[in-house]
Enzyme design. Structure first.
Site, PDB file in Angstrom:
ATOM      1  N   LEU A  21     -34.858  26.604   3.256  1.00  0.00           N
ATOM      2  CA  LEU A  21     -33.688  26.130   2.533  1.00  0.00           C
ATOM      3  C   LEU A  21     -32.873  25.133   3.335  1.00  0.00           C
ATOM      4  CD1 LEU A  21     -32.450  29.467   0.901  1.00  0.00           C
ATOM      5  CD2 LEU A  21     -33.692  27.598  -0.218  1.00  0.00           C
ATOM      6  N   GLY A  22     -32.823  25.313   4.648  1.00  0.00           N
ATOM      7  CA  GLY A  22     -32.018  24.422   5.483  1.00  0.00           C
ATOM      8  C   GLY A  22     -31.869  24.990   6.873  1.00  0.00           C
ATOM      9  N   GLY A  24     -29.190  24.787  10.671  1.00  0.00           N
ATOM     10  CA  GLY A  24     -27.941  24.373  11.304  1.00  0.00           C
ATOM     11  C   GLY A  24     -27.888  24.863  12.732  1.00  0.00           C
ATOM     12  N   MET A  26     -26.676  27.440  13.915  1.00  0.00           N
ATOM     13  CA  MET A  26     -26.843  28.877  14.103  1.00  0.00           C
ATOM     14  C   MET A  26     -28.180  29.382  13.583  1.00  0.00           C
ATOM     15  SD  MET A  26     -24.418  30.023  15.824  1.00  0.00           S
ATOM     16  CE  MET A  26     -24.802  31.740  15.591  1.00  0.00           C
ATOM     17  N   THR A  28     -32.150  28.744  11.168  1.00  0.00           N
ATOM     18  CA  THR A  28     -32.818  28.198   9.982  1.00  0.00           C
ATOM     19  C   THR A  28     -32.782  29.236   8.872  1.00  0.00           C
ATOM     20  OG1 THR A  28     -34.284  26.902  11.401  1.00  0.00           O
ATOM     21  CG2 THR A  28     -34.962  27.212   9.118  1.00  0.00           C
ATOM     22  N   VAL A  29     -32.577  28.760   7.643  1.00  0.00           N
ATOM     23  CA  VAL A  29     -32.450  29.656   6.489  1.00  0.00           C
ATOM     24  C   VAL A  29     -33.644  29.442   5.568  1.00  0.00           C
ATOM     25  CG1 VAL A  29     -31.007  30.391   4.567  1.00  0.00           C
ATOM     26  CG2 VAL A  29     -29.939  29.549   6.663  1.00  0.00           C
ATOM     27  N   LYS A  44     -31.737  34.171   7.260  1.00  0.00           N
ATOM     28  CA  LYS A  44     -31.379  33.313   8.382  1.00  0.00           C
ATOM     29  C   LYS A  44     -32.055  33.836   9.649  1.00  0.00           C
ATOM     30  CE  LYS A  44     -27.198  31.634   9.036  1.00  0.00           C
ATOM     31  NZ  LYS A  44     -25.765  31.487   9.420  1.00  0.00           N
ATOM     32  N   ASP A 138     -15.201  27.283   9.945  1.00  0.00           N
ATOM     33  CA  ASP A 138     -16.200  26.260   9.656  1.00  0.00           C
ATOM     34  C   ASP A 138     -16.307  26.024   8.154  1.00  0.00           C
ATOM     35  OD1 ASP A 138     -18.027  24.316  10.403  1.00  0.00           O
ATOM     36  OD2 ASP A 138     -19.742  25.683  10.370  1.00  0.00           O
TER      37      ASP A 138
END
Length: 445
Positions: A21-22, A24, A26, A28-29, A44, A138
């Protein structure tokens, strides 16, 4: 040790991976199937820095903080743990994507009403977290998830509490030294490493709202060129104030102020549309025209009830087209005072020249009774405040007529013509004494 990238069809911690999915700072999801429940989750997995104790501490804290927040606008944590030396956390999967994707679909942001809804729902989640001594730190469109909801309304959820922090005095803070945040959304005190509280989230939500409305971030150059309405701009300026004390105290206060500003702007735009654009002919315009014809026919027969004056004619041959009025019965004991015309009911201009057929310098011998009846209807039935003196047709009366035409969806049949006359709610009077009773649409006897 787990592979750097999980592939579709593989199994990790009992979850069957469907797709990425994406990612960042913190982790990967992935979209994955839950090991035991018939549901899909967002999984995650800590990626880069997974061997760093500081990142591990942040990840564990996110899971613990998010798991302790139970709110319909917060992405809930299903489970978390460790697998092959990698930390993972499963969360509710929100189909539909995030607010960042919405911003990316258009060059000028999303519709104002939708932006207000997203900000309002996100504010509920953030204020709830603040009440439970958690500051997100955030907030940004990528961390606000938007899914189709009931009755077409967006369902909005706030997620990714990766760098959230507890603010209650009894909490034991673990300062990992990691300064992870997204700079454009972070307030000055956060960027400088200072102490932050709920007002940091207010700032970030203000930036998020700006981006939702404009499609761009509020850097100094763009801000000067942006065409946000003054009221909306003032709300966002307060939310994004450099001094925390000058911001709204809660995200809910920001959302409420934004909603008020957008409503006020919408009302101004609607008023401008009514007075500045052509109306559309309503489906009942033909019926209104028929009613006018009937009323005019009655006026030709009602000589005894008619107050007519000799029609003045100036040197230029200009003749007033709305000069006569007649009393038209509308029921037992009631009548309306209706303007009639001397041109077969085609239209009534009611201009200054019509009132003064000899020219602006010529004194007018008698008022235009039709204008008086029109002004009386505008005042009594449509609550219009008119500066015109009775019998004079000037700007205030003209704008009020445009209001009535747009209100009824009529085309501009001259300034005042048969369609408008047929739609207007003329004041109704008692036959005895002429006392004002009510406002009713005109019609035949």
């Amino acid at each position: 040790m787990v592979a750097a990238e999980l592939i579709a069809g593989s199994v990790f911690a009992g979850h069957q991976i469907e797709r990425r999915l994406g990612s960042g700072g913190m982790g990967t999801v992935y979209l994955a199937k839950h090991p035991t429940l018939p549901m899909r989750v967002a999984l995650k997995v800590v990626g880069a820095g997974r061997d760093d104790p500081e990142y591990i501490a942040l990840f564990r804290r996110e899971a613990q903080l998010a798991a302790g927040l139970d709110h319909p606008n917060i992405v809930d944590v299903k489970d978390f743990g460790e697998e092959d030396g990698a930390l993972w956390m499963s969360m509710r999967y929100v189909p539909g994507g995030d607010a960042a994707a919405l911003v990316g679909t258009g060059r000028s942001g999303v519709e104002a009403s939708r932006a207000v809804h997203i900000v309002t729902e996100a504010a509920k989640a953030l204020d709830y977290a603040h009440e439970h001594h958690v500051v997100h730190r955030d907030v940004k469109p990528a961390n606000i998830f938007v899914a189709p909801g009931d009755a077409g309304a967006d369902r909005v959820l706030v997620g990714d509490f990766g760098i959230a922090r507890r603010t209650d005095p009894a909490a034991t803070q673990i300062d990992t030294g990691v300064r992870t945040f997204t700079a454009p959304y972070a307030p000055p005190e956060q960027r400088s490493g200072g102490r932050v509280d709920r007002r940091a989230d207010v700032y970030a939500l203000g930036v998020t709202c700006y981006e939702l409305l404009t499609g761009r971030l509020p850097d100094a150059v763009l801000a000067d060129r942006e065409r946000l309405p003054a009221g909306v701009g003032a709300v966002l300026a307060k939310a994004m104030a450099g001094d925390p004390d000058e911001r709204y105290g809660t995200c809910g206060e920001l959302a409420a102020a934004l909603a008020d500003a957008v409503r006020a702007e919408s009302a101004r735009a609607e008023q401008k549309r009514r007075f500045g654009t052509r109306g559309r002919v309503a489906a009942g315009a033909a019926l209104a025209l028929a009613l006018v014809g009937a009323a005019l026919a009655w006026s030709l027969r009602a000589d005894a009830g008619s107050r007519a004056s000799t029609e003045p004619t100036g040197a230029a041959g200009v003749s007033p087209r709305c000069y006569f009025t007649t009393e038209v019965p509308t029921g037992d004991g009631y009548h309306v005072v209706l303007p009639t015309t001397n041109d077969g009911g085609r239209r009534c201009i009611l201009s200054y020249v019509d009132s003064h057929p000899g020219g602006p310098g010529t004194p007018r011998a008698t008022p235009i009774e039709g204008v008086r009846a029109l002004q009386d209807a505008l005042r009594r039935c449509y609550q219009r405040e008119l500066a015109d003196s009775d019998g004079d047709y000037s700007t205030a009366t003209g704008l009020a007529v445009l209001y009535v035409q747009d209100l009824h969806g009529l085309d501009r049949d001259g300034v005042f013509g048969p369609q408008t006359s047929g739609a207007m709610r003329w004041p109704r009077y008692r036959d005895a004494g002429g006392e004002f009773e009510s406002c009713v649409p005109i019609g035949p006897a």
